[in-house]
Design an enzyme around this catalytic site. Sequence first.
Site, PDB file in Angstrom:
ATOM      1  N   ASP A  92     -10.576   4.157  -1.410  1.00  0.00           N
ATOM      2  CA  ASP A  92     -11.188   3.153  -0.520  1.00  0.00           C
ATOM      3  C   ASP A  92     -12.703   3.057  -0.689  1.00  0.00           C
ATOM      4  O   ASP A  92     -13.399   4.069  -0.758  1.00  0.00           O
ATOM      5  CB  ASP A  92     -10.893   3.498   0.940  1.00  0.00           C
ATOM      6  CG  ASP A  92      -9.430   3.261   1.289  1.00  0.00           C
ATOM      7  OD1 ASP A  92      -8.613   3.085   0.353  1.00  0.00           O
ATOM      8  OD2 ASP A  92      -9.115   3.265   2.485  1.00  0.00           O
TER       9      ASP A  92
ATOM     10  N   ASP B 180       0.829  -1.204   0.000  1.00  0.00           N
ATOM     11  CA  ASP B 180       0.000   0.000   0.000  1.00  0.00           C
ATOM     12  C   ASP B 180       0.868   1.260   0.000  1.00  0.00           C
ATOM     13  O   ASP B 180       1.609   1.512   0.948  1.00  0.00           O
ATOM     14  CB  ASP B 180      -0.894  -0.061   1.252  1.00  0.00           C
ATOM     15  CG  ASP B 180      -1.981   0.985   1.249  1.00  0.00           C
ATOM     16  OD1 ASP B 180      -1.962   1.861   0.374  1.00  0.00           O
ATOM     17  OD2 ASP B 180      -2.837   0.923   2.138  1.00  0.00           O
TER      18      ASP B 180
HETATM   19  C1  GLA Z   1      -5.472   2.366   2.808  1.00  0.00           C
HETATM   20  C2  GLA Z   1      -5.991   1.230   1.935  1.00  0.00           C
HETATM   21  C3  GLA Z   1      -7.034   0.445   2.697  1.00  0.00           C
HETATM   22  C4  GLA Z   1      -6.408  -0.110   3.971  1.00  0.00           C
HETATM   23  C5  GLA Z   1      -5.825   1.030   4.810  1.00  0.00           C
HETATM   24  C6  GLA Z   1      -5.029   0.508   5.998  1.00  0.00           C
HETATM   25  O1  GLA Z   1      -6.457   3.306   3.081  1.00  0.00           O
HETATM   26  O2  GLA Z   1      -6.542   1.746   0.739  1.00  0.00           O
HETATM   27  O3  GLA Z   1      -7.525  -0.615   1.901  1.00  0.00           O
HETATM   28  O4  GLA Z   1      -5.420  -1.032   3.639  1.00  0.00           O
HETATM   29  O5  GLA Z   1      -4.950   1.845   4.032  1.00  0.00           O
HETATM   30  O6  GLA Z   1      -4.389   1.509   6.713  1.00  0.00           O
END
Ligand code: GLA
Length: 391
Positions: A216, A148
């Site tokens: 998200d 990520d």
């Molecule tokens: C980001 C990702 C999410 C999750 C969070 C965790 O927002 O897009 O899917 O993994 O981080 O902190």
Amino acid sequence: MNIFCRRLAILVCLSVTSLATAQSSDIAARPPMGWNSWNHFKHQVNDAAVRAQAEAMVSSGMRDAGYTYINIDDTWEGGRDADGKIQTNSKFPDMKALADFVHSKGLKLGIYSSPGAKTCAKFEGSYGHEVQDAQTYAAWGIDYLKYDLCGLNEVMKAAPSPEAAHQIMFDAYVKMRDALRSTGRPIVYSLCQYGNDAVWEWGASVGGNLWRTTGDISDKYAKMAEIGFGQAGLARFAGPGHWNDPDMLEVGNGGMNNEEYKTHMSLWAILAAPLLAGNDLSKMTPETLAILTNREVIAVDQDAAGKQGDRVSAEGPIEVWAKPLADGSKAVGIFNRHHLPLTAHVDFRLLGYASGAKARDLWLDKDLGKIGPEYSVKIPSHGVVMLRVTQ
Ligand code: GLA
């Protein structure tokens, strides 16, 4: 070197080569299916919760329906020891033991990190420790990594141009790809950078088996619909071993009704999206379980042709999407995005069925016989009629 040694060297060389190529070609031949901790548990995920999910995945029948990966998202990380080795925090006392437990259930374990110094939730990232972290994951028995971007944004902001920033991100993803490959363990490589820089155009070239195409998701119809219907046009970038990822499922988390969750599941199946449940599997209603385990809808997602579907038409709030399947049939989703029920009028000629088609309704579990070429059907608010059709 005697002849035996030479043969051995060739064998070793061959097996190292095949392990190296395994990373992108053999892994994720179908869109990955499983569970991820973030949508429901967020920071509350711990060893006991993960074990409970693995147990529930088996006892609910989800494993037998194809769900395999149990993925721990952010917040498992501790600091590093004197040698720089990543530690777990107190919520995960023994990651190797947890992996052994998950494997003993016939399932696989996934983990999460960032190419930055910190993850999105400000835990320890892999920056400068990529090879070491990949080795640690492999030693623990990890089968899947979600990587990520978050913390790397700080480094990218300091770049002199957008192109230079892109290169920093690109190189960071390549670095972890190579680190994973060098372990020799098949580890699904999931890129998460929210669809920036049209990742679908280059995600496969950095070894991504899947890449998030969006920001998200949340457990609301409006967000799920914005993401899901927003995938139009991306089909050509997906295929076996490299998938578009519109984010994890929210089915069963309580923020949508069951018609909306059926829309979510149908759309993700037509998109050949990874199916990563994001609810608490140990506390599911029968309706949630039925939506997550509808075998014919899953079969659309997992179809051997590995072709992502796309939008065929949009008439106001009525959208028709179709996905070509390996046996020559098509999955067709007729969606009503309006907040009231509507009757959809679908022209099957646009789908290639000049004289109508033989259809099966996948949510009603019912053969409809011959329909069309002009077909009218009432669809609930935010709902879907999901068909499998043949000549
Ligand atoms: C980001 C990702 C999410 C999750 C969070 C965790 O927002 O897009 O899917 O993994 O981080 O902190």
